[in-house]
Design an enzyme around this catalytic site. Structure first.
Site, short mmCIF file in Angstrom:
data_model
loop_
_atom_site.label_atom_id
_atom_site.label_comp_id
_atom_site.label_asym_id
_atom_site.label_seq_id
_atom_site.Cartn_x
_atom_site.Cartn_y
_atom_site.Cartn_z
N ASP A 43 10.43 2.06 -5.46
CA ASP A 43 9.81 2.45 -6.92
C ASP A 43 10.08 1.32 -7.98
O ASP A 43 11.19 0.97 -8.02
CB ASP A 43 10.92 3.83 -7.23
CG ASP A 43 10.24 4.95 -7.86
OD1 ASP A 43 8.99 4.58 -8.30
OD2 ASP A 43 10.74 5.72 -8.13
N ASP A 44 9.12 1.10 -8.60
CA ASP A 44 9.07 0.09 -9.89
C ASP A 44 9.55 -1.22 -9.36
O ASP A 44 10.13 -1.96 -10.36
CB ASP A 44 10.13 0.61 -10.82
CG ASP A 44 9.71 2.14 -11.50
OD1 ASP A 44 8.54 2.55 -11.18
OD2 ASP A 44 10.13 1.98 -12.82
N CYS A 82 3.92 6.02 -11.61
CA CYS A 82 4.37 6.79 -10.28
C CYS A 82 3.12 7.57 -9.74
O CYS A 82 2.69 7.42 -8.67
CB CYS A 82 5.63 7.47 -10.13
SG CYS A 82 7.10 6.44 -10.61
N HIS A 137 5.05 11.52 -5.74
CA HIS A 137 5.86 11.86 -6.94
C HIS A 137 6.57 13.00 -6.73
O HIS A 137 6.04 13.99 -6.06
CB HIS A 137 5.16 11.74 -8.05
CG HIS A 137 5.98 11.68 -9.35
ND1 HIS A 137 6.72 10.98 -9.73
CD2 HIS A 137 6.00 12.71 -10.62
CE1 HIS A 137 7.47 10.99 -10.81
NE2 HIS A 137 7.02 12.28 -11.43
N ASP A 307 5.17 0.81 -5.57
CA ASP A 307 4.10 2.06 -6.46
C ASP A 307 3.61 1.22 -7.53
O ASP A 307 2.41 1.50 -7.89
CB ASP A 307 4.54 3.24 -6.62
CG ASP A 307 5.62 3.32 -7.52
OD1 ASP A 307 6.40 2.25 -7.68
OD2 ASP A 307 6.10 4.53 -7.88
N HIS A 308 4.27 0.18 -8.36
CA HIS A 308 3.84 -0.50 -9.26
C HIS A 308 4.85 -1.54 -9.69
O HIS A 308 5.91 -1.51 -9.06
CB HIS A 308 3.22 0.41 -10.61
CG HIS A 308 4.44 1.10 -10.76
ND1 HIS A 308 5.55 0.99 -11.54
CD2 HIS A 308 4.60 2.81 -10.92
CE1 HIS A 308 6.46 1.93 -11.94
NE2 HIS A 308 5.76 2.99 -11.15
#
Ligand SMILES: [Ca+2]
Length: 466
Positions: A43-44, A82, A137, A307-308
């Site tokens: 995540d992130d 997300c 999510h 995810d990014h």
């Protein structure tokens, strides 16, 4: 330590499933030959990773995975938040097709029964599917996605105590860091890794799809204090970039609320983010070790991605939700048994939306209808295989869309069809995107070509943003 909160194991009601789900399990001999899949979603996480060339951040486990697989140096998410990103990846459709542009809307609201999400597709085709941690999510899973789904949470609050502070004086809750008391399993990710280890140690007769969703380095920036030790604050620099960087950036490139951390706060932020990366990396190491101990290792494809990305102060921004490289470029590593290209890097622009068709190709299933990505399996075999299409990403700004493409050389972005600004960055000379060349006459022909390419990259989505 121990488990608390939602800890749900869905019992499989095989006979109640539609025919397509129940039937393949009968073909057991055939299914046994199919590869297992271990999907690790972070995540992130941006590309501040050892094997991606970061000089300071320690990621021995991501690095060892890269040595046994192919590392994609230009992999992009489709939306730098997300839920839109994960919905796009798991449905195999661009955000303009899914209609999901925020974290509140359920992935199935717009798609209804049109899309078969990846976990459900694999489950219908004979896979045992298990999720631990964040894959969709939170709370957005479909009812037929998983045989097992787990959200382990620490039973005590020990892991939320320790040195740290909110970097905005409490104004923005997500700007909190903490060098926490307790060990790995006083944090959700420690328990997520432990559950993944347990799942990988179980013997089963069907091929598995185990999806592990690690939560760090997402805010809040909390990790056991030992992971802060490699990053003394006096060795942490502030964000790089020229002083006049923002002068040529259209206002639409930024979300409306800026955070503007001070110099010390910025360095503390970067330090805590790095510590969270190393903590997450250590949890990944436990999962990879468990796979290595298992006989399944010989027949398991590992896919690792985020995810990014995230800005750590670059371009004066400390979050995601932009179309800069920092926000939309993601780490992506795929390792498969018997791979010839171990340790290779691929610079073709690929997209997270490509993972769904890649998985179906690698496990020998036909593609379900409606997938908008392309399999990157050919790039796993030859990292320089021909690759024509650019990577395509979008983000909304006050109900209007920014659209962006990455080619081998350029990043080109239009805000609201260009009405709110255009950006062009030449990655050959400016990989960090400091000089916007959109109005430079020397690049006029490139702008024309990229504008046409962006138009072609847009999906014919059925649910356009109003
Ligand atoms: Ca600039």
């Amino acid at each position: 330590m121990g488990l608390k909160g939602t800890h749900q194991i869905t019992a499989r009601a095989r006979l109640a499933l539609p025919f397509a789900m129940a039937a393949p399990r009968l073909l057991l001999g055939q299914q046994r030959a199919k590869p297992n899949l271990l999907l690790v979603a972070v995540d992130d996480l941006n590309t501040d990773i050892g094997c991606y060339g970061h000089a300071m951040v320690r990621t021995p486990n991501i690095d060892r995975l890269a040595r046994r697989g192919v590392r994609f140096d230009r992999a992009f998410c489709q939306y730098p938040v997300c839920n839109p990103s994960r919905t796009s990846l798991l449905s195999g459709r661009y955000p303009e097709t899914t209609g999901i542009f925020d974290n509140r809307t359920n992935p199935r609201t717009h798609l209804k029964d049109d899309a078969l999400f990846l976990p459900e597709y694999l489950r219908r085709n004979g896979y045992f599917t298990a999720r631990v941690g964040k894959i969709y999510h939170d709370g957005m899973d479909g009812p037929e996605d998983w045989d097992v789904s787990l959200n382990p949470r620490p039973a005590s609050s020990l892991g939320r105590t320790g040195e740290g502070r909110n970097l905005t004086g409490g104004k923005f809750a997500f700007f909190e860091w903490r060098a926490a008391e307790g060990g790995d399993e006083d944090q959700p990710d420690g328990l997520i890794a432990a559950e993944a280890v347990r799942l990988l140690g179980e013997k089963r007769d069907w091929p598995f799809f185990v999806a592990v969703g690690l939560r760090k380095p997402h805010d809040q920036y909390i990790a056991p204090k030992k992971y802060f030790e490699p990053y003394p604050l006096d060795r942490i620099a502030g964000p790089p970039g020229p002083a006049d960087d923002e002068a040529d950036i259209p206002p639409a490139a930024y979300p409306p609320v800026r955070h503007n951390l001070g110099a010390l706060e910025g360095r503390e932020f970067r330090r805590a983010y790095y510590a969270c990366i190393s903590f997450m990396d250590a949890q990944l190491g436990k999962v990879l070790d468990a796979l290595d101990r298992s006989p399944a290792a010989r027949n398991t494809v590992v896919i690792f991605f985020s995810d990014h990305g995230l800005h750590l102060g670059e371009h004066g921004w400390w979050n995601k939700v932009t179309l800069f490289d920092r926000s939309i470029r993601v780490p992506l590593i795929i390792a498969a048994p018997g791979m010839e290209n171990r340790g290779a890097a691929c610079s073709r622009p690929v997209e997270l939306i490509d993972l769904y068709p890649t998985v179906t190709e690698m496990v020998g299933l036909r593609q379900p209808a409606g997938l908008e990505g392309r399999s990157i399996a050919s790039l796993l075999a030859n990292v320089e295989a021909p690759w024509a299409r650019p990577a395509y990403s979008v983000v909304t700004r006050s109900g209007r869309l920014g659209r962006s493409i990455q080619t081998a050389r350029f990043r080109y972005t239009e805000w609201d069809e260009g009405r709110l600004g255009i950006e062009l960055y030449d990655h050959n000379q400016d990989p960090h995107e400091y000089r916007n060349l959109a109005s430079d006459s020397d690049y006029a022909s490139h702008v024309r070509e990229l504008k046409a390419l962006l138009g072609k990259a847009r999906p014919a989505g059925r649910s356009q943003q109003q």
